[in-house]
Design a protein around this motif. Structure first.
Motif, short mmCIF file in Angstrom:
data_model
loop_
_atom_site.label_atom_id
_atom_site.label_comp_id
_atom_site.label_asym_id
_atom_site.label_seq_id
_atom_site.Cartn_x
_atom_site.Cartn_y
_atom_site.Cartn_z
N ASP A 31 0.83 -1.20 0.00
CA ASP A 31 0.00 0.00 0.00
C ASP A 31 0.86 1.25 0.00
O ASP A 31 0.57 2.22 -0.71
N LEU A 32 1.91 1.24 0.79
CA LEU A 32 2.80 2.39 0.86
C LEU A 32 3.44 2.65 -0.50
O LEU A 32 3.53 3.80 -0.94
N LEU A 33 3.87 1.60 -1.18
CA LEU A 33 4.44 1.78 -2.53
C LEU A 33 3.42 2.39 -3.49
O LEU A 33 3.78 3.21 -4.33
N LEU A 34 2.17 2.00 -3.35
CA LEU A 34 1.12 2.58 -4.20
C LEU A 34 0.95 4.07 -3.93
O LEU A 34 0.80 4.87 -4.86
N TYR A 35 1.00 4.45 -2.65
CA TYR A 35 0.92 5.86 -2.29
C TYR A 35 2.11 6.63 -2.86
O TYR A 35 1.96 7.74 -3.38
N ILE A 36 3.28 6.05 -2.76
CA ILE A 36 4.48 6.71 -3.30
C ILE A 36 4.31 6.94 -4.80
O ILE A 36 4.59 8.04 -5.30
N GLU A 37 3.81 5.94 -5.51
CA GLU A 37 3.60 6.09 -6.95
C GLU A 37 2.54 7.15 -7.24
O GLU A 37 2.68 7.92 -8.20
N ASP A 38 1.48 7.21 -6.42
CA ASP A 38 0.47 8.25 -6.58
C ASP A 38 1.09 9.64 -6.44
O ASP A 38 0.77 10.55 -7.21
#
Length: 74
Positions: A51-58
């Protein structure tokens, strides 16, 4: 990490310190990437890390698409 708004509201209600990083903050991506490394070293579960990686990509995508909104935090 799926519901950040809910988490923030709970922290505010229970008087728990919270730290918010905004996508317009020029330091946000590097800060989140470093936090990811700390979380990984600490042994956080894979769902949290993913989830954190998805936020970083966002955040990266937002900053790429809206460069005029990126600034030093004030």
């Amino acid at each position: 990490m799926k519901d950040q708004k809910k988490l923030l509201i709970k922290c505010l209600k229970d008087e728990i310190p919270a730290f918010v990083i905004c996508g317009t903050d020029i330091c946000s991506v590097r800060t989140m990437e470093q936090y990811y490394e700390y979380a990984k070293e600490a042994g956080c579960n894979e769902d949290f890390l993913e989830d954190l990686l998805l936020y970083i990509e966002d955040f990266k995508q937002f900053q790429k698409e809206e460069p005029e909104k990126i600034k030093l935090p004030d």
